[in-house]
Design an enzyme around this catalytic site. Sequence first.
Site: not given
Ligand code: GRF
Length: 234
Positions: A12, A109, A150
């Site tokens: 997303s 993150h 991180d």
């Molecule tokens: C997000 O919450 C991002 O912060 C973390 O993984 C998730 C990925 O979500 N690193 P998407 O695949 O972009 O929907």
Amino acid sequence: MRVAVLVSGGGSNLGALLEAERAAGPAHPSRIVLVVSDRPEAGGLERARAAGIATAVVAVRDRTPDEVSAEMVTHFRDRQIELVLLAGYLRLLPAPVVREWSGRVLNIHPALLPAFGGQGMWGRHVHEAVLRSGARWSGPTVHLVDERYDEGRILAQWPVPVQPDDTPAALAARVLEAEHRLYPIVVARVAESLRRGQPAEPLSATTDLLAGPTADSFMPHSEPFTASSPEDPQ
Ligand code: GRF
């Protein structure tokens, strides 16, 4: 700036980055030209294909770090990648990739680093830990990537309130909405800096994120920290 995005899941954030590029048109300082995943079934790959973007799967399981690294570097060099964005990529980026694109790899993150980060802190584990801790604020962090999980330099954060009756899923959704707003803004700023030959620098929430046309609608669920805010944690 030619960009590669790395995904392991639904993508997303990739969708938000593509939408920002589309909205800005040719004026946007970067262009996603490659999406890479460690998982062939990652929804992010499908999203990329639908947008006409080249994709690649670089498998990690049962392979040596050197094999993974060599394959990834080849993909990046072939496409002349200048900026790498991790967007829900659950693997550690191989050290040779971090070194070759040093200062040019970003991650998002879903918590306020340096708290609630590190190995094993992904997906709902992050939000469960935030709720267990009693923290009143969470929110996304965009940071430079180094060879540890991180830990690279923080470029931008956005505070999102934790509600008293929150569940991990509700908090995750609230933070994800902030991610979709924050990451495209930071990527555009960083791409602009790199294009001018300047390094990626931290953005200041009050002066940078709130300046410009996105200010009014930037974050519907929270306000920036100010000394006079009644919600400001003591
Ligand atoms: C997000 O919450 C991002 O912060 C973390 O993984 C998730 C990925 O979500 N690193 P998407 O695949 O972009 O929907």
